[in-house]
Scaffold this active site. Structure first.
Site, PDB file in Angstrom:
ATOM      1  N   CYS A  42       0.853  -1.190   0.000  1.00  0.00           N
ATOM      2  CA  CYS A  42       0.000   0.000   0.000  1.00  0.00           C
ATOM      3  C   CYS A  42       0.893   1.246   0.000  1.00  0.00           C
ATOM      4  O   CYS A  42       1.896   1.307   0.697  1.00  0.00           O
ATOM      5  CB  CYS A  42      -0.930   0.117   1.192  1.00  0.00           C
ATOM      6  SG  CYS A  42      -2.121  -1.208   1.272  1.00  0.00           S
TER       7      CYS A  42
ATOM      8  N   ARG B  71       3.946  -0.576  -4.761  1.00  0.00           N
ATOM      9  CA  ARG B  71       3.657  -1.055  -3.411  1.00  0.00           C
ATOM     10  C   ARG B  71       2.337  -1.820  -3.335  1.00  0.00           C
ATOM     11  O   ARG B  71       2.039  -2.478  -2.343  1.00  0.00           O
ATOM     12  CB  ARG B  71       3.615   0.111  -2.425  1.00  0.00           C
ATOM     13  CG  ARG B  71       4.903   0.893  -2.363  1.00  0.00           C
ATOM     14  CD  ARG B  71       4.769   2.054  -1.416  1.00  0.00           C
ATOM     15  NE  ARG B  71       4.636   1.604  -0.054  1.00  0.00           N
ATOM     16  CZ  ARG B  71       5.645   1.378   0.774  1.00  0.00           C
ATOM     17  NH1 ARG B  71       6.872   1.590   0.369  1.00  0.00           N
ATOM     18  NH2 ARG B  71       5.435   0.964   1.995  1.00  0.00           N
TER      19      ARG B  71
ATOM     20  N   TRP C  30      -2.910  -2.691  -1.674  1.00  0.00           N
ATOM     21  CA  TRP C  30      -2.603  -4.114  -1.805  1.00  0.00           C
ATOM     22  C   TRP C  30      -3.465  -4.770  -0.730  1.00  0.00           C
ATOM     23  O   TRP C  30      -3.192  -4.646   0.462  1.00  0.00           O
ATOM     24  CB  TRP C  30      -1.125  -4.369  -1.541  1.00  0.00           C
ATOM     25  CG  TRP C  30      -0.691  -5.778  -1.825  1.00  0.00           C
ATOM     26  CD1 TRP C  30      -0.274  -6.283  -3.020  1.00  0.00           C
ATOM     27  CD2 TRP C  30      -0.618  -6.857  -0.888  1.00  0.00           C
ATOM     28  NE1 TRP C  30       0.040  -7.614  -2.884  1.00  0.00           N
ATOM     29  CE2 TRP C  30      -0.166  -7.989  -1.588  1.00  0.00           C
ATOM     30  CE3 TRP C  30      -0.912  -6.995   0.472  1.00  0.00           C
ATOM     31  CZ2 TRP C  30       0.028  -9.227  -0.988  1.00  0.00           C
ATOM     32  CZ3 TRP C  30      -0.726  -8.231   1.074  1.00  0.00           C
ATOM     33  CH2 TRP C  30      -0.256  -9.328   0.344  1.00  0.00           C
TER      34      TRP C  30
ATOM     35  N   ASN D 280      -1.620   2.507   5.659  1.00  0.00           N
ATOM     36  CA  ASN D 280      -0.771   1.417   5.206  1.00  0.00           C
ATOM     37  C   ASN D 280      -0.364   0.643   6.449  1.00  0.00           C
ATOM     38  O   ASN D 280       0.127   1.241   7.399  1.00  0.00           O
ATOM     39  CB  ASN D 280       0.458   2.013   4.492  1.00  0.00           C
ATOM     40  CG  ASN D 280       1.550   0.997   4.244  1.00  0.00           C
ATOM     41  OD1 ASN D 280       1.275  -0.184   4.079  1.00  0.00           O
ATOM     42  ND2 ASN D 280       2.785   1.449   4.204  1.00  0.00           N
ATOM     43  N   GLY D 281      -0.617  -0.669   6.470  1.00  0.00           N
ATOM     44  CA  GLY D 281      -0.287  -1.468   7.654  1.00  0.00           C
ATOM     45  C   GLY D 281      -1.468  -2.340   8.018  1.00  0.00           C
ATOM     46  O   GLY D 281      -2.383  -2.532   7.213  1.00  0.00           O
TER      47      GLY D 281
ATOM     48  N   GLU E 285      16.814 -18.315  -7.444  1.00  0.00           N
ATOM     49  CA  GLU E 285      16.475 -16.949  -7.859  1.00  0.00           C
ATOM     50  C   GLU E 285      15.982 -16.930  -9.314  1.00  0.00           C
ATOM     51  O   GLU E 285      15.040 -16.210  -9.635  1.00  0.00           O
ATOM     52  CB  GLU E 285      17.705 -16.036  -7.662  1.00  0.00           C
ATOM     53  CG  GLU E 285      17.518 -14.589  -8.076  1.00  0.00           C
ATOM     54  CD  GLU E 285      16.358 -13.864  -7.380  1.00  0.00           C
ATOM     55  OE1 GLU E 285      15.806 -14.369  -6.390  1.00  0.00           O
ATOM     56  OE2 GLU E 285      15.990 -12.782  -7.881  1.00  0.00           O
TER      57      GLU E 285
ATOM     58  N   LYS F 260      12.311 -15.575 -10.352  1.00  0.00           N
ATOM     59  CA  LYS F 260      12.096 -14.476 -11.315  1.00  0.00           C
ATOM     60  C   LYS F 260      11.056 -14.867 -12.355  1.00  0.00           C
ATOM     61  O   LYS F 260      10.166 -14.086 -12.669  1.00  0.00           O
ATOM     62  CB  LYS F 260      13.389 -14.119 -12.064  1.00  0.00           C
ATOM     63  CG  LYS F 260      14.360 -13.163 -11.451  1.00  0.00           C
ATOM     64  CD  LYS F 260      13.889 -11.807 -11.113  1.00  0.00           C
ATOM     65  CE  LYS F 260      13.153 -11.747  -9.828  1.00  0.00           C
ATOM     66  NZ  LYS F 260      13.746 -11.486  -8.591  1.00  0.00           N
TER      67      LYS F 260
ATOM     68  N   GLU G 275       7.566 -14.995 -10.848  1.00  0.00           N
ATOM     69  CA  GLU G 275       7.021 -13.666 -10.538  1.00  0.00           C
ATOM     70  C   GLU G 275       6.552 -12.928 -11.784  1.00  0.00           C
ATOM     71  O   GLU G 275       5.463 -12.378 -11.806  1.00  0.00           O
ATOM     72  CB  GLU G 275       8.103 -12.793  -9.869  1.00  0.00           C
ATOM     73  CG  GLU G 275       8.403 -13.121  -8.448  1.00  0.00           C
ATOM     74  CD  GLU G 275       9.545 -12.261  -7.911  1.00  0.00           C
ATOM     75  OE1 GLU G 275       9.349 -11.605  -6.895  1.00  0.00           O
ATOM     76  OE2 GLU G 275      10.641 -12.238  -8.529  1.00  0.00           O
TER      77      GLU G 275
ATOM     78  N   HIS H 139      15.918 -37.214  -6.883  1.00  0.00           N
ATOM     79  CA  HIS H 139      15.205 -37.754  -5.715  1.00  0.00           C
ATOM     80  C   HIS H 139      13.735 -37.353  -5.760  1.00  0.00           C
ATOM     81  O   HIS H 139      13.186 -36.897  -4.759  1.00  0.00           O
ATOM     82  CB  HIS H 139      15.877 -37.281  -4.420  1.00  0.00           C
ATOM     83  CG  HIS H 139      17.278 -37.781  -4.280  1.00  0.00           C
ATOM     84  ND1 HIS H 139      17.583 -39.094  -3.983  1.00  0.00           N
ATOM     85  CD2 HIS H 139      18.464 -37.162  -4.454  1.00  0.00           C
ATOM     86  CE1 HIS H 139      18.889 -39.253  -3.945  1.00  0.00           C
ATOM     87  NE2 HIS H 139      19.455 -38.089  -4.240  1.00  0.00           N
TER      88      HIS H 139
ATOM     89  N   LYS I 227       5.903  -4.848  -3.853  1.00  0.00           N
ATOM     90  CA  LYS I 227       7.355  -4.781  -3.700  1.00  0.00           C
ATOM     91  C   LYS I 227       7.781  -4.749  -2.242  1.00  0.00           C
ATOM     92  O   LYS I 227       8.782  -5.333  -1.864  1.00  0.00           O
ATOM     93  CB  LYS I 227       7.893  -3.542  -4.414  1.00  0.00           C
ATOM     94  CG  LYS I 227       9.395  -3.506  -4.377  1.00  0.00           C
ATOM     95  CD  LYS I 227       9.968  -2.813  -5.558  1.00  0.00           C
ATOM     96  CE  LYS I 227      11.452  -2.995  -5.630  1.00  0.00           C
ATOM     97  NZ  LYS I 227      11.839  -4.350  -6.035  1.00  0.00           N
TER      98      LYS I 227
HETATM   99  C1  G6P Z   1       8.679  -8.906  -1.858  1.00  0.00           C
HETATM  100  C2  G6P Z   1       9.207  -8.482  -3.218  1.00  0.00           C
HETATM  101  C3  G6P Z   1      10.485  -9.241  -3.534  1.00  0.00           C
HETATM  102  C4  G6P Z   1      11.506  -9.018  -2.424  1.00  0.00           C
HETATM  103  C5  G6P Z   1      10.932  -9.388  -1.051  1.00  0.00           C
HETATM  104  C6  G6P Z   1      11.841  -8.935   0.075  1.00  0.00           C
HETATM  105  O1  G6P Z   1       8.257 -10.214  -1.907  1.00  0.00           O
HETATM  106  O2  G6P Z   1       8.237  -8.725  -4.219  1.00  0.00           O
HETATM  107  O3  G6P Z   1      11.023  -8.789  -4.759  1.00  0.00           O
HETATM  108  O4  G6P Z   1      12.632  -9.791  -2.671  1.00  0.00           O
HETATM  109  O5  G6P Z   1       9.676  -8.733  -0.851  1.00  0.00           O
HETATM  110  O6  G6P Z   1      11.923  -7.531   0.066  1.00  0.00           O
HETATM  111  P1  G6P Z   1      13.103  -6.691   0.675  1.00  0.00           P
HETATM  112  O7  G6P Z   1      12.723  -5.269   0.415  1.00  0.00           O
HETATM  113  O8  G6P Z   1      13.131  -7.021   2.138  1.00  0.00           O
HETATM  114  O9  G6P Z   1      14.345  -7.081  -0.014  1.00  0.00           O
END
Ligand code: G6P
Length: 614
Positions: free
Chosen positions: A2, A28, A80, A106-107, A487, A491, A494, A510, A609
């Site tokens: 948010c 956000r 969000w 926000n929160g 990772e 990616k 996502e 396995h 994010k």
């Molecule tokens: C969310 C984002 C990710 C990020 C993660 C941790 O899930 O979508 O891209 O890696 O948070 O965020 P930070 O700001 O703590 O790295």
């Protein structure tokens, strides 16, 4: 998670700045958005489901330019969803007092159910399913003439986290903002004041900012800011200068922020490295860690905490710390760590990795580690973020603003920051000058090495075409490349919505191997590290099950290139750098697959994010 914006001016319309601010904060959360605008006639609220562009369309019909000038104060929100579906009714701002008060939040208000039933017993009707609406009614209930006092009283009844902004027709010209656990920054322009969840929504107006701290509440009028504690005592918060420029938060000719941020990596990483290497000592300077060689030498264990991509960077850190500094290292998912009653103490060094510096679980893990007496450091990208401040010591990544929801340059910057930290720690122990010297030289080369990976963009796009219709993929790597495989899988999940799993190369047989067929491409990380030959064996096992294999192979490695169906070629790099080099290629692969599948690359569905809720 948010985004909130507030704008207060003596004579300028708040509409444009609020919508622009929301656009900057859209990463956000982006399931619905709204604004509340104040004029002499009272408060008007406009809300819309979907992205900020939808709200903008609504406003362009509802509010002709000629009318906008009268609204010089307003608040806005991009959501969000946590409590209640992303509907118009659940979108912020929420109103109370017959529409005289509007509030954005926000929160999470954890005790909202109890508060709501108490308010309902007093006859208050709720229009939404959100936790936030409770807060709006609570403030209205406590309003006995002083707006700031009303908000403070309401907040004293609230358990949970909040960054809020609220306006009331009963208090024209005033906006009250407060924070606890959710970020809030006040930008102080010459004539206008902008409030936002982070500075990216502020730098278009001013570079002078005040970071509110948890427990702060402020009364904002067009000509002043009065910061107080919840018990109404004055609080002094210094003005700080932000060095992000507007260009760094715009797309700069790229189709997506993700692509821009992937291509920014040579510069971003040069910034992470700048001034931090000490070639004469074969080591790194990381003054922000403020740990003496004696303190470093006393460290018995490193614990690296993070979530998502940051956790993967932390997993690379394990290999770096164990190999370079001979120190047992455990990467831990922050939420699991905080609730596991972690065994940490004075000889443990807890390193929190977070791009945003606001992730709720990572922050809570930092607080728990501080409580238990561990040495705690933050490796954050966002300057002034909560984790950076609370950890007390740490290293800023200086990778510049990351807007795309899927993290790219922050990952590579985190790995480099960890590498420099491991180098420094290693040199206080038994890492030789020669080894340190070799690493310093290798780190200096990183920006150039990354340029060579980026030069493969077209070739990677071609391979992406071949596999863009796959619905399931596996990513395999071993040793320091295992987290890189995780990772790569993250990616593509996502941004391209491809079901993907990262595995240790040896573990595939396995169980998961049962799923392989000609329809399940396997991405094998085959850069030059110890154990590569074994991964090549695993590639053969996959191919024997008809799975096509995309190999990330080192330039000139003919054997690896011949073993795979399609090779993505990366430059030679030492094992410590191999995860960075491989992940940049995987970022491009995910980007191109997402583009070909027509996905919303910068704002993938359901994600946000900055995850400021548990
Ligand atoms: C969310 C984002 C990710 C990020 C993660 C941790 O899930 O979508 O891209 O890696 O948070 O965020 P930070 O700001 O703590 O790295």
């Amino acid at each position: 998670m948010c985004g909130i914006v507030g704008f207060s001016s003596l004579n300028k319309s708040a509409v444009g700045p609020l919508v622009n601010g929301l656009r900057r904060l859209e990463y956000r959360g982006y399931d619905s958005a709204g604004v509340a605008l104040e004029s002499q006639d009272g408060i008007k609220v406009y809300k819309q489901t979907g992205k900020v562009a939808e709200l903008d369309k609504l406003l362009s019909h509802a509010l002709p330019e000629s009318e906008r000038g009268k609204y010089t104060i307003g608040i806005a929100h991009t959501r969000w969803a946590t409590h209640g579906l992303p509907t118009r009714a659940n979108a912020h701002p929420h109103v109370a007092d017959n529409g005289n008060l509007a509030l954005v939040h926000n929160g999470i208000i954890e005790n909202y159910a109890a508060l709501r039933s108490g308010l309902e017993k007093r006859g208050i009707k709720f229009l939404s399913q959100t936790d936030t609406e409770v807060l709006a009614h609570l403030v209205a209930t406590f309003d006995k003439g002083d707006f700031l006092v009303a908000v403070s009283e309401a907040l004293k009844h609230v358990e949970g986290t909040y960054g809020i902004a609220t306006i009331s027709a009963r208090h024209p010209g005033e906006m009250i903002v407060a924070r606890k656990g959710s970020p809030l920054v006040i930008g102080v322009g010459e004539k206008d004041i902008v409030v936002a969840s982070d500075v990216s929504a502020i730098v278009a107006y001013t570079h002078q900012v005040i970071y509110l701290k948890d427990g702060d509440i402020a009364r904002i009028t067009p000509d002043g800011i009065d910061v107080r504690s919840l018990d109404n005592s004055p609080v002094t918060r210094e003005m700080q200068e932000v060095d992000w420029d507007i260009g760094s938060i715009e797309k700069g000719g790229y189709e997506h922020f993700m692509l821009k941020e992937i291509f920014e990596q040579p510069d971003a990483l040069a910034n992470t490295i700048r001034g931090r290497l000490d070639p004469s000592g074969g080591t790194a300077f990381l003054s922000g860690l403020s740990l003496s060689p004696r303190e470093l030498a006393a460290v018995g264990r490193v614990v690296i905490i993070g979530c998502g991509t940051s956790l993967h960077a932390g997993m690379v850190g394990k290999y770096l710390f164990e190999n370079l500094a001979d120190i047992p290292t455990s990467p831990e998912q922050a939420a699991e760590f905080r609730y596991s009653n972690p065994i940490v103490g004075p000889n443990d060094w807890v390193i929190a990795l977070s791009q945003s510096g606001e992730t709720a679980d990572t922050l809570a893990a930092v607080r728990e580690s501080i409580r238990k007496g561990a040495l705690v450091s933050g490796l954050c990208n966002v300057v002034g973020s909560t984790i950076a401040r609370e950890a007390g010591r740490g290293v800023y990544l200086h990778a510049g603003p990351e807007i795309s929801v899927a993290s790219t340059k922050a990952f590579t910057a985190q790995v480099i920051a960890l590498l420099m930290t491991a180098l420094k720690l290693g040199r206080t122990r038994r890492l030789s000058f020669e080894h340190g010297d070799r690493l310093v030289k290798e780190i200096q080369r990183i920006p150039e090495i990354i340029k060579e990976v980026l030069a493969e963009n077209d070739a990677i796009a071609k391979v992406a075409e071949k596999y863009a219709s796959a619905d399931d993929m596996f990513f395999i790597g071993r040793g320091i490349l295992y987290p890189a495989a995780l990772e790569g899988a993250l990616k593509i999940k996502e941004v391209a919505y491809v079901h993907a799993e990262g595995y240790q190369a040896a573990e595939l047989k396995h169980g998961p191997i049962a799923l392989l067929s000609e329809k399940t491409p396997v991405v094998a990380l085959l850069a030059d590290i110890p154990g590569k030959e074994k991964t090549l064996g695993n590639v053969q096992e996959c191919r024997a099950r008809h799975a096509p294999v995309i190999g990330i192979v080192t330039k000139g490695d003919e054997a690896a290139a011949a073993a795979v169906t399609d090779a993505l070629v990366v430059p030679h790099a030492s094992p410590e750098i191999a995860p960075i080099v491989s992940v940049v290629a995987l970022q491009l692969l995910a980007y191109h697959v997402a583009r070909l599948r027509g996905c919303e690359i910068d704002q993938p569905r359901n994600l946000a994010k900055s995850v400021t809720v548990e």
